[in-house]
Design an enzyme around this catalytic site. Structure first.
Site, mmCIF file in Angstrom:
data_model
loop_
_atom_site.group_PDB
_atom_site.id
_atom_site.type_symbol
_atom_site.label_atom_id
_atom_site.label_comp_id
_atom_site.label_asym_id
_atom_site.label_seq_id
_atom_site.Cartn_x
_atom_site.Cartn_y
_atom_site.Cartn_z
ATOM 1 N N ILE A 159 1.524 3.831 2.483
ATOM 2 C CA ILE A 159 2.504 4.014 3.574
ATOM 3 C C ILE A 159 3.433 2.794 3.634
ATOM 4 O O ILE A 159 4.652 2.924 3.786
ATOM 5 C CB ILE A 159 1.794 4.212 4.939
ATOM 6 C CG1 ILE A 159 0.915 5.469 4.910
ATOM 7 C CG2 ILE A 159 2.825 4.307 6.070
ATOM 8 C CD1 ILE A 159 0.102 5.708 6.180
ATOM 9 N N ASP B 56 -0.001 -8.915 1.807
ATOM 10 C CA ASP B 56 -0.956 -7.923 1.286
ATOM 11 C C ASP B 56 -1.905 -8.634 0.336
ATOM 12 O O ASP B 56 -1.477 -9.473 -0.452
ATOM 13 C CB ASP B 56 -0.188 -6.801 0.561
ATOM 14 C CG ASP B 56 -1.027 -5.544 0.388
ATOM 15 O OD1 ASP B 56 -2.104 -5.631 -0.232
ATOM 16 O OD2 ASP B 56 -0.602 -4.471 0.855
ATOM 17 N N LYS C 45 -11.072 0.872 14.348
ATOM 18 C CA LYS C 45 -9.684 1.182 14.726
ATOM 19 C C LYS C 45 -9.572 1.402 16.235
ATOM 20 O O LYS C 45 -8.561 1.068 16.853
ATOM 21 C CB LYS C 45 -9.196 2.415 13.960
ATOM 22 C CG LYS C 45 -8.945 2.149 12.474
ATOM 23 C CD LYS C 45 -7.655 1.366 12.274
ATOM 24 C CE LYS C 45 -7.264 1.266 10.814
ATOM 25 N NZ LYS C 45 -5.931 0.690 10.628
ATOM 26 N N TYR D 64 -15.382 2.816 10.613
ATOM 27 C CA TYR D 64 -13.915 2.793 10.457
ATOM 28 C C TYR D 64 -13.257 3.249 11.765
ATOM 29 O O TYR D 64 -12.384 2.564 12.314
ATOM 30 C CB TYR D 64 -13.517 3.693 9.288
ATOM 31 C CG TYR D 64 -12.026 3.874 9.078
ATOM 32 C CD1 TYR D 64 -11.218 2.805 8.702
ATOM 33 C CD2 TYR D 64 -11.421 5.123 9.240
ATOM 34 C CE1 TYR D 64 -9.854 2.979 8.492
ATOM 35 C CE2 TYR D 64 -10.061 5.305 9.029
ATOM 36 C CZ TYR D 64 -9.280 4.230 8.661
ATOM 37 O OH TYR D 64 -7.937 4.409 8.469
ATOM 38 N N LEU E 200 -0.137 -2.708 9.021
ATOM 39 C CA LEU E 200 -0.767 -1.565 8.344
ATOM 40 C C LEU E 200 -1.998 -1.992 7.553
ATOM 41 O O LEU E 200 -2.798 -1.139 7.147
ATOM 42 C CB LEU E 200 0.225 -0.925 7.369
ATOM 43 C CG LEU E 200 1.557 -0.426 7.937
ATOM 44 C CD1 LEU E 200 2.472 0.013 6.805
ATOM 45 C CD2 LEU E 200 1.342 0.740 8.887
ATOM 46 N N GLY F 256 0.824 -1.212 0.000
ATOM 47 C CA GLY F 256 0.000 0.000 0.000
ATOM 48 C C GLY F 256 0.852 1.254 0.000
ATOM 49 O O GLY F 256 2.080 1.197 -0.173
ATOM 50 N N GLY G 164 -3.825 -1.895 -2.288
ATOM 51 C CA GLY G 164 -2.402 -1.766 -2.606
ATOM 52 C C GLY G 164 -2.141 -2.270 -4.016
ATOM 53 O O GLY G 164 -3.036 -2.791 -4.682
HETATM 54 P P1 NAD Z 1 -3.397 1.681 1.594
HETATM 55 O O1 NAD Z 1 -4.773 1.317 1.151
HETATM 56 O O2 NAD Z 1 -2.467 2.142 0.556
HETATM 57 O O3 NAD Z 1 -2.747 0.492 2.416
HETATM 58 C C1 NAD Z 1 -3.487 -0.547 3.028
HETATM 59 C C2 NAD Z 1 -2.927 -1.855 2.487
HETATM 60 O O4 NAD Z 1 -3.562 -2.946 3.156
HETATM 61 C C3 NAD Z 1 -3.182 -2.044 0.985
HETATM 62 O O5 NAD Z 1 -1.991 -2.422 0.346
HETATM 63 C C4 NAD Z 1 -4.214 -3.165 0.928
HETATM 64 O O6 NAD Z 1 -4.135 -3.924 -0.264
HETATM 65 C C5 NAD Z 1 -3.867 -3.943 2.182
HETATM 66 N N1 NAD Z 1 -4.972 -4.745 2.706
HETATM 67 C C6 NAD Z 1 -6.265 -4.374 2.875
HETATM 68 N N2 NAD Z 1 -6.980 -5.398 3.371
HETATM 69 C C7 NAD Z 1 -6.112 -6.434 3.536
HETATM 70 C C8 NAD Z 1 -6.241 -7.766 3.993
HETATM 71 N N3 NAD Z 1 -7.427 -8.251 4.406
HETATM 72 N N4 NAD Z 1 -5.141 -8.541 4.043
HETATM 73 C C9 NAD Z 1 -3.935 -8.071 3.613
HETATM 74 N N5 NAD Z 1 -3.760 -6.833 3.145
HETATM 75 C C10 NAD Z 1 -4.829 -6.023 3.107
HETATM 76 O O7 NAD Z 1 -3.579 2.796 2.724
HETATM 77 P P2 NAD Z 1 -2.473 3.563 3.596
HETATM 78 O O8 NAD Z 1 -2.841 4.977 3.558
HETATM 79 O O9 NAD Z 1 -1.104 3.141 3.227
HETATM 80 O O10 NAD Z 1 -2.842 3.018 5.054
HETATM 81 C C11 NAD Z 1 -1.982 2.180 5.824
HETATM 82 C C12 NAD Z 1 -2.498 2.129 7.260
HETATM 83 O O11 NAD Z 1 -2.435 3.436 7.831
HETATM 84 C C13 NAD Z 1 -3.935 1.653 7.398
HETATM 85 O O12 NAD Z 1 -4.037 0.841 8.554
HETATM 86 C C14 NAD Z 1 -4.716 2.927 7.608
HETATM 87 O O13 NAD Z 1 -5.896 2.717 8.353
HETATM 88 C C15 NAD Z 1 -3.714 3.772 8.369
HETATM 89 N N6 NAD Z 1 -3.936 5.212 8.228
HETATM 90 C C16 NAD Z 1 -3.591 5.870 7.070
HETATM 91 C C17 NAD Z 1 -3.826 7.237 6.992
HETATM 92 C C18 NAD Z 1 -3.467 8.040 5.762
HETATM 93 O O14 NAD Z 1 -3.701 9.238 5.780
HETATM 94 N N7 NAD Z 1 -2.884 7.488 4.727
HETATM 95 C C19 NAD Z 1 -4.409 7.930 8.049
HETATM 96 C C20 NAD Z 1 -4.765 7.218 9.178
HETATM 97 C C21 NAD Z 1 -4.494 5.859 9.275
#
Ligand code: NAD
Length: 327
Positions: free
Chosen positions: A16, A35, A157, A153, A80, A14, A40
């Site tokens: 981050i 993943d 969390k 959501y 993540l 994904g 992602g």
């Molecule tokens: P993202 O969607 O790019 O990353 C999430 C990843 O998790 C993806 O690659 C997705 O394919 C994978 N995923 C989803 N469900 C899955 C499953 N069941 N099994 C395996 N993989 C799975 O989003 P991001 O922005 O990189 O978020 C990463 C983390 O940070 C998340 O937990 C999100 O809640 C948290 N977060 C992000 C933000 C932000 O602003 N980007 C803010 C608050 C929290």
């Protein structure tokens, strides 16, 4: 069983996660990614797939067997993987809740078996409709009603946080929990409702830049590379174990001003259009007006925080461009 990798990064393909994996590999660490590629993409980790110290497993954190196998292979876990993005949360409420709650439970159970340190990614959404900014980790949280699934959501969390803290208190499992505020940067997809890539994509393609709500709501945007710095520093800080820590920038900007800056910095002549929530989202959508972190705990623990200003961040994302598949 001897760990073969330094880290398991769930959600490592994904936004981050891919930045974090790149950093770990650059530091000479070995990484296994789990993943399911739901939000992602393999293109995010293209540069890593050939590296010997990097291993990718396509699978879900919802599979107990897969999770146990992956956790067994690694020394520490950075969790993540989650169902993310306002669009997903509203349109796929069951997947959101199950992935975020059951996935985290599976990770914690597996980590407990080997007493492995776990990082849990939480979110500023947990503060819900709280109005006392800046938000402090131990302040009260105010969530909307269960009839509005937008809050599922945040609630899922928050439950992750409760569960991780319970594993820490009851079993001594070393956990570190971060509440990320809006994290942005190269590679972030605009497909699931993330505001900055959506604005930049609209501006670069000459389409109207659509501001949902009235545009007076504010957010604080952090650059992903600085957020990665904080995550890794917190994982290396014993005092961070068992704590919930805000990770975000304190520069507050209205969404309307963000749209203006995107248009100005990209040199776009797109018009900015205000779209009321009733038109942008299903009936009953609620949003929070302000979201600003108190970063004193973060500073006390590691002495660094996300500092890049919004204009710099916008420039970096524009420079990188929004890849076709991520629009
Ligand atoms: P993202 O969607 O790019 O990353 C999430 C990843 O998790 C993806 O690659 C997705 O394919 C994978 N995923 C989803 N469900 C899955 C499953 N069941 N099994 C395996 N993989 C799975 O989003 P991001 O922005 O990189 O978020 C990463 C983390 O940070 C998340 O937990 C999100 O809640 C948290 N977060 C992000 C933000 C932000 O602003 N980007 C803010 C608050 C929290």
């Amino acid at each position: 069983m001897l760990a073969r990798y330094d880290y398991l990064v769930t959600g490592g393909a994904g936004f981050i996660g891919s930045h974090l994996c790149e950093r770990l590999i650059a530091e000479g660490k070995s990484v296994c990614v789990l993943d399911d590629l739901s939000t992602g993409h393999l293109s995010n980790i293209q540069g890593l797939l050939q590296q010997e110290s990097f291993h990718f497993i396509e699978g879900s954190v919802l599979s107990v067997e897969t999770v146990n196998d992956c956790v067994n292979k690694c020394s520490e876990v950075i969790h993540l993987a989650a169902a993310v993005g306002v669009d997903n949360v509203i349109n796929k409420p069951v997947e959101t809740i199950e992935t975020n709650v059951n996935g985290t439970e599976n990770i914690l159970k597996a980590a407990r078996n080997g007493n492995k340190k776990v990082f849990i990614a939480s979110t500023s959404e947990v503060y819900g409709k709280g109005w006392k900014v800046p938000f402090k980790e131990d302040g009260d949280i105010v969530l909307g009603p269960t009839s509005r699934n937008r809050w599922s959501y945040a609630c899922s969390k928050a439950l992750d946080e409760f569960l991780a803290l319970a594993y820490n208190h009851s079993y001594g499992l070393p956990v570190v929990i971060c509440r990320f505020f809006n994290t942005v940067g190269p590679r972030q997809s605009g497909r699931y409702g993330m505001v900055l890539p959506r604005f930049i994509n609209q501006a670069l393609t000459g389409k109207p830049v659509t501001v949902f709500g009235n545009g007076t709501q504010t957010r604080c945007f952090s650059l992903v590379s600085e957020v990665v710095d904080c995550v890794l520093a917190l994982m290396d800080t014993p005092k961070a174990v068992g704590r919930v820590v805000n990770v975000g920038s304190t520069e507050e900007i209205t969404i309307l001003e963000l749209a203006r800056r995107v248009r100005e910095i990209s040199g776009s002549s797109s018009e900015i259009i205000i779209v009321p929530y009733e038109e942008a989202y299903p009936a009953g959508f609620e949003d929070m007006q302000r979201r600003v972190p108190d970063v004193s705990r973060l500073m006390d623990l590691i002495g660094i925080r996300p500092e890049a200003d919004t204009a710099t961040i916008i420039r970096k994302v524009i420079e990188y461009g929004i890849p076709e598949g991520a629009r």
